[in-house]
Design a protein around this motif. Sequence first.
Motif, mmCIF file in Angstrom:
data_model
loop_
_atom_site.group_PDB
_atom_site.id
_atom_site.type_symbol
_atom_site.label_atom_id
_atom_site.label_comp_id
_atom_site.label_asym_id
_atom_site.label_seq_id
_atom_site.Cartn_x
_atom_site.Cartn_y
_atom_site.Cartn_z
ATOM 1 N N GLU A 403 0.829 -1.204 0.000
ATOM 2 C CA GLU A 403 0.000 0.000 0.000
ATOM 3 C C GLU A 403 0.871 1.264 0.000
ATOM 4 O OE1 GLU A 403 -2.339 -3.352 1.492
ATOM 5 O OE2 GLU A 403 -0.344 -2.547 1.948
ATOM 6 N N PRO A 405 1.199 5.406 0.957
ATOM 7 C CA PRO A 405 0.616 6.317 1.948
ATOM 8 C C PRO A 405 -0.566 7.078 1.339
ATOM 9 C CG PRO A 405 3.003 6.538 1.875
ATOM 10 C CD PRO A 405 2.617 5.686 0.708
ATOM 11 N N ARG A 406 -1.633 7.252 2.117
ATOM 12 C CA ARG A 406 -2.795 7.971 1.603
ATOM 13 C C ARG A 406 -3.662 8.427 2.788
ATOM 14 N NH1 ARG A 406 -4.291 2.495 0.726
ATOM 15 N NH2 ARG A 406 -6.273 1.951 1.762
ATOM 16 N N TRP A 410 -2.364 11.666 6.252
ATOM 17 C CA TRP A 410 -1.097 11.645 5.513
ATOM 18 C C TRP A 410 -0.939 12.910 4.675
ATOM 19 C CZ3 TRP A 410 3.601 10.277 5.387
ATOM 20 C CH2 TRP A 410 4.342 10.412 4.212
ATOM 21 N N THR A 467 -5.965 -2.536 5.453
ATOM 22 C CA THR A 467 -5.329 -1.851 4.320
ATOM 23 C C THR A 467 -4.966 -0.415 4.684
ATOM 24 O OG1 THR A 467 -6.534 -3.215 2.739
ATOM 25 C CG2 THR A 467 -5.617 -1.152 1.921
ATOM 26 N N ALA A 471 -1.224 1.248 4.881
ATOM 27 C CA ALA A 471 -0.901 2.501 4.192
ATOM 28 C C ALA A 471 -0.280 3.511 5.163
ATOM 29 C CB ALA A 471 -2.154 3.088 3.551
#
Length: 536
Positions: A403, A405-406, A410, A467, A471
């Motif tokens: 994953e 970063p989101r 973030w 998930t 991330a």
Amino acid sequence: MTTTPPSWITATPPTPNGPLHIGHLAGPYVAGDVLRRFLGAEGHDVLYTTGLDDHQTYVPVRGAKDGGRSGEDVADGHTETIEHVWRTAGVDFDQLVHPRTDPGYTEFVQEFLQRLYDAGHLVARTRPLPYCEPCERWLYEAYVVGDCPHCGSRSNGNACEPCGRPNDCADLLDPHCTLCGERPALRDCRRLYFPLAAFTDDLAAFWERVDMPPHLRALCERMAADGLPEIAVSHPGDWGIPVPVEGLRDQRIYVWFEMAPGYLREYSQARGHLPATPPAPVQFFGIDNGYFHALLFPAAFTAYDRSIPLPRAFVVNEFYRLEGLKFSTSRQHAVWAHEELARTSPDVLRYHVLADRPEGRQTSFSLTALARSRDHLTRDWNDWLLALFTAVADECDGRAPAEAPRGQLWDRLSTRLRQDVTALREAYGVDGFDTRRAIALLDEIVAGAAVFGHVSAHERDRPRGETAHRAALAGQLAVAAALSAWAAPALPHGSARLAALLGLAPGRRVHEDALVPPAPGTVLGTPAQAKEIFGA
């Protein structure tokens, strides 16, 4: 990587009359290394040079006070310790000059003085100089102590540390011989002098363009307003480089005048020759050495060869104090760097002296404050990284997650980090160099990442939140990757360890491009390897 013009950084050579103390590290040496590492990562062809100031009379005076040791014995013993400290602390010089042993050094300095004499820039004057009859010795520099004629502080001959102004030795108030304590007589002595007044306009123009702090600028302008003095550049003695001028060959070149060609020698030895136009250096030194760097050396370089570029910037530290008094090798008032490095890691010591560096004002060292810095790196930096590597080991089998970063958290953190690295580049760079600010920014980066990690841990409590949590781990790994580059100029040892644990190359640019997690599937270091990354 783009090739940029060469950069030259100098640090004032230390006097080998004792070991380096913590004040030395907080002054020019670690700070100059920070700039060298930053510019090197930027792709600059950078040289960081210094030498050993063997010919200071403080060296034989130390030997005399130690029971009659020779000056050579004192210098050799302390040179080894000084160079060991630099290596241990990660202060990497590209060139070290050893005045007593480097082939050609003496001849180069003598040629420099001879050229100025032949051109009429140096003149012989007969003026009073203290003479100790019991010791049968002329007194100058370390051999004489009295009260400064300018500020009244206790001062040795030739220059006053507290106010930074030169004296002519005979004008010291209440003078005494350093070795026997007797009051000297004044006798006429013929010496070489360098009249600075002839360079008043040149120096004024130089001061207008060089980057230097207000304290040093005030010293320069006060001296100019009072009329620039004539500086004795030779003394009757037996320690140092002989004067090549006929009739004065029994005298020795004043060691601070020697340092001007000494700097050129550092550059020429590093390059293998002296270019017609070496780059304008950035010079690191303490405020007590200010008059030499801002007046004496520029005037000497101008007299020698006007094509030599004068410095582009002076990075000046104020006094670093210990228990209310200035660190002092000659007075043995110090915490010795080699002893502290035997019990404190280089990263911890570098962190502390950079965060506490006396930039613009005096600061004071204490072992209690050093312990707080050690605890801070352990609690805030290392604990965050250990928690991160532990989480990656537990939830991603020790590999970088797939994953990216989101998310809103973030986006906010990465925006702030990009602002931080812009400010950090300024604090590391020549124009805005400020190690206190750099360390504060690194602390802010680590604190932001740790908070992000704590808040994001709740993603695991959401149904199907795995998930999102992976991330978030990728985001923390991106910050760790950035930290391994962004902290490297200041804390090279831990930064290199962190880069290795992330599978990244060390020595990357301090740039927002470093804010990227390791490639998905990259095998990362184990939690056991991630203990005490900074300060191991």
